[in-house]
Design a protein around this motif. Structure first.
Motif, PDB file in Angstrom:
ATOM      1  N   VAL A  16      -9.778  18.012 -18.221  1.00 19.53           N
ATOM      2  CA  VAL A  16     -10.504  17.701 -17.498  1.00 19.53           C
ATOM      3  C   VAL A  16      -9.969  18.080 -15.919  1.00 19.53           C
ATOM      4  O   VAL A  16     -10.538  18.754 -15.107  1.00 19.53           O
ATOM      5  CB  VAL A  16     -10.506  16.068 -17.266  1.00 19.53           C
ATOM      6  CG1 VAL A  16     -11.042  15.874 -15.905  1.00 19.53           C
ATOM      7  CG2 VAL A  16     -11.472  15.561 -18.473  1.00 19.53           C
ATOM      8  N   THR A  17      -8.512  18.250 -15.843  1.00 26.29           N
ATOM      9  CA  THR A  17      -7.805  18.707 -14.491  1.00 26.29           C
ATOM     10  C   THR A  17      -8.179  20.228 -14.318  1.00 26.29           C
ATOM     11  O   THR A  17      -8.475  20.548 -13.489  1.00 26.29           O
ATOM     12  CB  THR A  17      -6.406  18.554 -14.589  1.00 26.29           C
ATOM     13  OG1 THR A  17      -6.087  16.887 -14.999  1.00 26.29           O
ATOM     14  CG2 THR A  17      -5.538  18.950 -13.477  1.00 26.29           C
ATOM     15  N   SER A  18      -7.990  20.744 -15.599  1.00 27.32           N
ATOM     16  CA  SER A  18      -8.131  22.467 -15.351  1.00 27.32           C
ATOM     17  C   SER A  18      -9.674  22.630 -15.253  1.00 27.32           C
ATOM     18  O   SER A  18     -10.051  23.688 -14.315  1.00 27.32           O
ATOM     19  CB  SER A  18      -7.848  23.173 -16.568  1.00 27.32           C
ATOM     20  OG  SER A  18      -8.737  22.633 -18.014  1.00 27.32           O
ATOM     21  N   MET A  19     -10.746  22.081 -15.548  1.00 31.34           N
ATOM     22  CA  MET A  19     -12.014  22.257 -15.051  1.00 31.34           C
ATOM     23  C   MET A  19     -12.191  22.165 -13.495  1.00 31.34           C
ATOM     24  O   MET A  19     -13.003  22.725 -13.008  1.00 31.34           O
ATOM     25  CB  MET A  19     -13.060  21.254 -15.685  1.00 31.34           C
ATOM     26  CG  MET A  19     -12.923  21.265 -17.433  1.00 31.34           C
ATOM     27  SD  MET A  19     -13.777  20.219 -18.403  1.00 31.34           S
ATOM     28  CE  MET A  19     -15.514  20.386 -18.041  1.00 31.34           C
ATOM     29  N   TYR A  20     -11.597  21.255 -12.829  1.00 33.16           N
ATOM     30  CA  TYR A  20     -11.669  20.922 -11.644  1.00 33.16           C
ATOM     31  C   TYR A  20     -10.818  21.970 -10.747  1.00 33.16           C
ATOM     32  O   TYR A  20     -11.288  22.184  -9.736  1.00 33.16           O
ATOM     33  CB  TYR A  20     -11.319  19.332 -11.266  1.00 33.16           C
ATOM     34  CG  TYR A  20     -12.381  18.621 -11.637  1.00 33.16           C
ATOM     35  CD1 TYR A  20     -13.702  18.318 -11.172  1.00 33.16           C
ATOM     36  CD2 TYR A  20     -12.213  17.774 -12.726  1.00 33.16           C
ATOM     37  CE1 TYR A  20     -14.734  17.659 -11.330  1.00 33.16           C
ATOM     38  CE2 TYR A  20     -13.328  16.986 -13.203  1.00 33.16           C
ATOM     39  CZ  TYR A  20     -14.600  17.020 -12.478  1.00 33.16           C
ATOM     40  OH  TYR A  20     -15.327  15.958 -12.786  1.00 33.16           O
ATOM     41  N   VAL A  21      -9.728  22.014 -11.350  1.00 34.60           N
ATOM     42  CA  VAL A  21      -8.631  22.957 -10.536  1.00 34.60           C
ATOM     43  C   VAL A  21      -8.899  24.317 -10.469  1.00 34.60           C
ATOM     44  O   VAL A  21      -8.865  24.995  -9.520  1.00 34.60           O
ATOM     45  CB  VAL A  21      -7.008  22.776 -11.171  1.00 34.60           C
ATOM     46  CG1 VAL A  21      -6.413  23.917 -10.862  1.00 34.60           C
ATOM     47  CG2 VAL A  21      -6.553  21.538 -11.118  1.00 34.60           C
ATOM     48  N   ILE A  22      -9.598  24.752 -11.627  1.00 37.37           N
ATOM     49  CA  ILE A  22      -9.856  26.105 -11.638  1.00 37.37           C
ATOM     50  C   ILE A  22     -11.226  26.411 -10.712  1.00 37.37           C
ATOM     51  O   ILE A  22     -11.350  27.547  -9.852  1.00 37.37           O
ATOM     52  CB  ILE A  22     -10.372  26.536 -12.846  1.00 37.37           C
ATOM     53  CG1 ILE A  22      -9.255  26.734 -13.840  1.00 37.37           C
ATOM     54  CG2 ILE A  22     -11.163  28.044 -13.063  1.00 37.37           C
ATOM     55  CD1 ILE A  22      -9.380  27.011 -15.567  1.00 37.37           C
ATOM     56  N   ASP A  23     -12.050  25.336 -10.500  1.00 36.02           N
ATOM     57  CA  ASP A  23     -13.086  25.628  -9.649  1.00 36.02           C
ATOM     58  C   ASP A  23     -12.874  25.270  -8.050  1.00 36.02           C
ATOM     59  O   ASP A  23     -13.442  25.949  -7.361  1.00 36.02           O
ATOM     60  CB  ASP A  23     -14.232  24.478 -10.051  1.00 36.02           C
ATOM     61  CG  ASP A  23     -15.012  24.930 -11.268  1.00 36.02           C
ATOM     62  OD1 ASP A  23     -14.836  25.976 -11.907  1.00 36.02           O
ATOM     63  OD2 ASP A  23     -15.824  24.065 -12.056  1.00 36.02           O
ATOM     64  N   ASP A  24     -11.916  24.509  -8.005  1.00 37.60           N
ATOM     65  CA  ASP A  24     -11.611  24.019  -6.450  1.00 37.60           C
ATOM     66  C   ASP A  24     -10.357  24.824  -5.876  1.00 37.60           C
ATOM     67  O   ASP A  24     -10.129  24.762  -4.772  1.00 37.60           O
ATOM     68  CB  ASP A  24     -11.275  22.569  -6.593  1.00 37.60           C
ATOM     69  CG  ASP A  24     -12.467  21.641  -6.845  1.00 37.60           C
ATOM     70  OD1 ASP A  24     -13.610  22.307  -6.569  1.00 37.60           O
ATOM     71  OD2 ASP A  24     -12.211  20.759  -6.972  1.00 37.60           O
ATOM     72  N   ALA A  33      -4.475  31.263 -17.872  1.00 35.67           N
ATOM     73  CA  ALA A  33      -3.425  30.855 -17.462  1.00 35.67           C
ATOM     74  C   ALA A  33      -3.050  29.793 -16.779  1.00 35.67           C
ATOM     75  O   ALA A  33      -2.399  28.769 -17.000  1.00 35.67           O
ATOM     76  CB  ALA A  33      -2.896  32.186 -16.559  1.00 35.67           C
ATOM     77  N   VAL A  34      -3.894  29.293 -16.054  1.00 40.08           N
ATOM     78  CA  VAL A  34      -4.109  27.839 -15.220  1.00 40.08           C
ATOM     79  C   VAL A  34      -4.319  26.965 -16.301  1.00 40.08           C
ATOM     80  O   VAL A  34      -3.619  25.879 -16.483  1.00 40.08           O
ATOM     81  CB  VAL A  34      -5.120  27.850 -14.082  1.00 40.08           C
ATOM     82  CG1 VAL A  34      -5.242  26.711 -13.551  1.00 40.08           C
ATOM     83  CG2 VAL A  34      -4.767  28.961 -12.940  1.00 40.08           C
ATOM     84  N   THR A  35      -5.401  27.098 -17.347  1.00 39.66           N
ATOM     85  CA  THR A  35      -5.571  26.181 -18.141  1.00 39.66           C
ATOM     86  C   THR A  35      -4.358  26.003 -18.926  1.00 39.66           C
ATOM     87  O   THR A  35      -3.862  25.044 -19.365  1.00 39.66           O
ATOM     88  CB  THR A  35      -6.850  26.366 -19.047  1.00 39.66           C
ATOM     89  OG1 THR A  35      -8.093  26.608 -18.207  1.00 39.66           O
ATOM     90  CG2 THR A  35      -7.193  25.368 -19.999  1.00 39.66           C
ATOM     91  N   SER A  36      -3.645  27.032 -19.436  1.00 40.29           N
ATOM     92  CA  SER A  36      -2.611  26.913 -20.188  1.00 40.29           C
ATOM     93  C   SER A  36      -1.533  26.029 -19.503  1.00 40.29           C
ATOM     94  O   SER A  36      -0.906  25.271 -20.258  1.00 40.29           O
ATOM     95  CB  SER A  36      -2.139  28.570 -20.427  1.00 40.29           C
ATOM     96  OG  SER A  36      -2.884  28.899 -21.262  1.00 40.29           O
ATOM     97  N   ILE A  37      -1.244  26.378 -18.342  1.00 40.07           N
ATOM     98  CA  ILE A  37      -0.162  25.843 -17.688  1.00 40.07           C
ATOM     99  C   ILE A  37      -0.459  24.191 -17.515  1.00 40.07           C
ATOM    100  O   ILE A  37       0.313  23.331 -17.827  1.00 40.07           O
ATOM    101  CB  ILE A  37       0.149  26.251 -16.074  1.00 40.07           C
ATOM    102  CG1 ILE A  37       0.580  27.759 -16.155  1.00 40.07           C
ATOM    103  CG2 ILE A  37       1.113  25.305 -15.443  1.00 40.07           C
ATOM    104  CD1 ILE A  37       0.271  28.304 -15.008  1.00 40.07           C
ATOM    105  N   LEU A  38      -1.698  23.986 -17.243  1.00 46.33           N
ATOM    106  CA  LEU A  38      -1.991  22.522 -17.179  1.00 46.33           C
ATOM    107  C   LEU A  38      -2.205  21.756 -18.737  1.00 46.33           C
ATOM    108  O   LEU A  38      -1.490  20.558 -18.725  1.00 46.33           O
ATOM    109  CB  LEU A  38      -3.477  22.500 -16.679  1.00 46.33           C
ATOM    110  CG  LEU A  38      -3.571  22.517 -15.227  1.00 46.33           C
ATOM    111  CD1 LEU A  38      -4.953  22.687 -14.599  1.00 46.33           C
ATOM    112  CD2 LEU A  38      -3.023  21.163 -14.466  1.00 46.33           C
ATOM    113  N   MET A  39      -2.718  22.519 -19.502  1.00 44.74           N
ATOM    114  CA  MET A  39      -2.378  21.921 -20.909  1.00 44.74           C
ATOM    115  C   MET A  39      -1.101  21.652 -21.508  1.00 44.74           C
ATOM    116  O   MET A  39      -0.723  20.717 -21.998  1.00 44.74           O
ATOM    117  CB  MET A  39      -3.170  22.680 -21.944  1.00 44.74           C
ATOM    118  CG  MET A  39      -4.732  23.222 -21.737  1.00 44.74           C
ATOM    119  SD  MET A  39      -5.544  21.222 -21.705  1.00 44.74           S
ATOM    120  CE  MET A  39      -5.786  21.299 -23.350  1.00 44.74           C
ATOM    121  N   ALA A  40      -0.091  22.643 -21.264  1.00 46.38           N
ATOM    122  CA  ALA A  40       1.229  22.614 -21.439  1.00 46.38           C
ATOM    123  C   ALA A  40       1.927  21.365 -20.876  1.00 46.38           C
ATOM    124  O   ALA A  40       2.691  20.492 -21.412  1.00 46.38           O
ATOM    125  CB  ALA A  40       2.102  23.880 -21.439  1.00 46.38           C
TER     126      ALA A  40
END
Length: 183
Positions: A16-24, A33-40
């Motif tokens: 959920v966070t990556s969905m918003y962070v990537i867009d915003d 990379a951003v999703t991977s950092i957030l997921m980890a």
């Protein structure tokens, strides 16, 4: 709640966070990379509060630290406090921003370090929310009071926890399908 529920909630929080962070936010790297950092980081955060329990997943990985924390504050003490986790995350941000501990990292990595610390905090909060759903609750206002607060009575390891975890996995599947454009 048990490790599977906490990890599942951590994954959902990261997604959920990556969905918003990537867009915003604009990052100089790929969405992966951003999703991977957030997921980890949300994964680590989702299991971190139980470092105060020597039999937990993370407690078995960090035996000495877990032993010290367990003997000092007990289970569901400081590591299950939103205020303490917020202060810990703030301290990590401060250390990385000021360079008190010199890791010789390029300044271009700071946004990713902040992203990881933020993900850690959100994963930890997901852990606390799940534990607040159990009869034992969490010490919401620790260190001011050790009184536990709960918002439901889902038994740890019980049928309700299994159903709740399954519902989170269904939500992850739906979010993932939406994220990649299937739904």
């Amino acid at each position: 709640m048990n490790k599977p529920a906490h990890i599942t909630a951590g994954i959902a929080t990261g997604l959920v966070t990556s969905m918003y962070v990537i867009d915003d936010f604009s990052f100089s790297s790929t969405n992966i990379a951003v999703t991977s950092i957030l997921m980890a980081s949300t994964f680590i955060g989702s299991v971190f509060p139980d470092i105060d329990h020597r039999g937990s997943y993370i407690g078995r990985k960090f035996k000495i630290t877990s032993f010290i924390i367990s003997k000092t504050v007990g289970h569901r003490g400081a590591t299950h406090s939103p205020l303490v986790l917020f202060l810990l995350s703030g301290l990590l941000m401060f250390i990385s921003k000021t360079g008190i501990i010199n890791l010789n990292l390029p300044e271009s990595l700071l946004p990713y370090i902040y992203l990881g610390i933020g993900g850690f905090f959100l994963g930890s909060i997901s852990h606390l929310l799940l534990d607040a759903l159990t009869p034992a609750g969490i010490p919401l206002f620790y260190p001011f009071t050790k009184k536990s607060v709960n918002i439901a009575r889902i038994k740890t390891g019980g049928f309700g926890e299994k159903i709740f975890t399954l519902l989170i996995w269904i939500g992850i599947g739906l979010m993932s399908a939406h994220y990649i454009g299937i739904v």
